[in-house]
Design an enzyme around this catalytic site. Sequence first.
Site, PDB file in Angstrom:
ATOM      1  N   GLY B 343       0.835  -1.348  -0.081  1.00  0.00           N
ATOM      2  CA  GLY B 343       0.156   0.040  -0.053  1.00  0.00           C
ATOM      3  C   GLY B 343       0.817   1.260   0.030  1.00  0.00           C
ATOM      4  CD  GLU B 367      25.993  -6.948 -17.714  1.00  0.00           C
ATOM      5  OE1 GLU B 367      26.245  -7.468 -18.567  1.00  0.00           O
ATOM      6  OE2 GLU B 367      26.880  -6.340 -16.849  1.00  0.00           O
TER       7      GLU B 367
END
Lengths: 260, 388
Positions: B343, B367
């Site tokens: 939340g 990468e």
Amino acid sequence: MKIGVCLKQVPATDSPIKVKDAVSGVDLAAVKMVINPYDEFALEEALKLKDAGIATQVIVYTVGPADADARLKDAVARGADILVRIDDPGLAAADSLGFAKALAAAAKADGVGLILAGKQAVDTDNAQVPAMIAELLGWAQATECDKLEVAGGGFKAWVAAGGGTRDVLQGSLPAVISTDKGINSPRSPNIKGVMASKKAPVAVKDLAALGLSAGDVAAKVSLKAWGAPPPRPAGRILQGAPAQVAKELVGLLRSEAKVI
Amino acid sequence: MARYQGLDFYNIDAQLTEEERMVRDLVRKWTEDKFVPIIEGHARAGTFPTHLIPEIGEMGVLGMNLHGYECGGMSNVAYGLACQELERGDSGLRSFVSVQGSLVMFPIWRFGSEAQKQKYLPKMAKGELIGCFGLTEPDFGSNPGGMLTHAVDDGDSYVLNGAKMWITNAPLAHLAVVWAKLDGVIRGFIVERGDAGFSTPEMHGKHSLRASATGEIVLQDCRIPKDRILPEVRGLKGPMSCLNNARFGISWGALGAAMACYHSSRDYALNRIQFGKPIASFQLVQNKLAWMLREITKGQLLALHVGRMKDEGKVTPEQISLAKMNNVDIALQIARVSRDIHGANGILDEYPVMRHAANLESVYTYEGTHDIHNLILGRWITGISAFE
């Protein structure tokens, strides 16, 4: 000087322990095993004495089946030199005295000048083996030590004396000293140590190799039954205005729980 | 919060060697005790905890899957497990170790001269020398072959010119492995801090990988001795072989971040009371947690299998692409769902989830981006390259 360290594998303290039944004990199948935390202090103290040039060799002893080898490998990864596992069918039903006899015989045969062990193992909490080893060997002993100095063939050990005070014991070597928390911060192994542990041999000795028989280690204490501790009674929640509740809580802590 | 236990739904532990478990446990313990308590402060400040570098070296994780030269000599699976535990702390920590081991130590170990190996590797394994890897340029990311950085042979030295960008560890580095074209062919060069014309300005303003030092490498008539060229490799396969190793580590590392988010979500859901009961009792939340467990477990099996193939020397770049792409993808999704379960609390750095989510946005792109890995697989499937 060679130092012997007694090391026991125990269930990790955060593992859930289930009692199978009153006769067959606890179910360890799914439990993670670790080095007894108090024995980690003993091992660290031995390694520190080796780092300081006081010890020449740290020999680690355990009693148990082959699955305890992983704990011994952990010790060698941290810097221990020699690993000894005492394994014999005669020890299956032994009690603390039987284990102490086996460990004392092994350490004596190796000519160690100091034995370090945790003050107790956190599985069955007997806290008897270190004192028994000292008695069997006729050596000086100090138990629940949280500060140790070793020099010139003697030792100085700070031990708990109750009520928050400590005695300082002075003695001569050889000796058996059991370690409490606070004595040091155990090191972790590093990857180099792990690689070294891969090749480290474990010397397995049976009772005959130690000059003992099954009769020598037969249990003097008999275990009557296993059981889970009784469930904790439900807590009580005080209701009301914070000031009122705080007052009531202090009163209960004093009069009912008697903790303040 | 309870002490971190990892997640092992399929008892994958039983498939590991005792040494692999020991490495996993020692890195886990170090991360829990030394790194987790300080990471949020460093992420806020935008700093890498450089004071921990000697301890990281002492642990032995730098170059731990390389053999000789005081490196660890461990299996690739052990290296993967270490990456997993480090990235459970933070992707920036794992990036630091990946770059040092896979992108700098590896090319020196694989393509360097004996003298270069002796000079750099033992000190790099201890963390006494830190390296960075210069491939990506401002205008050449997914297409590194187009690089503009070049070297000129000038008698007894090489002279390098160009600029590299998005370089992890650059501001901290004592040396850089820089890829540059010499007579049109990509070659590797070792540039040292202190070489004239070499500088590494830090890049600021990152919303992601904040606890990682990222910089540029600027080469302005940078003159280096001739013995600093990596003699044993020519062409793009040099840097690509490094990336292959790093991508392998990332496929494990991302699982660590995912496991951290799962762990935090489960704890939070069990403790957060709404409508008079823990939110963990709601089916929607359980569904999310079950989905996390499912994806993490699949990712673990994938990583372990790729690791074993790599240990046998039988893994292909495409297989590593799939593992990197999948595991980072699911980790990023898990981090986002984890933020949702937390939340409003999920946006605070009292919980690790938003930091992991932000970090994984970078890991998703570096990468080899998610899309490029798809194209690598597309080329494997069809035989047609979409990007060459």
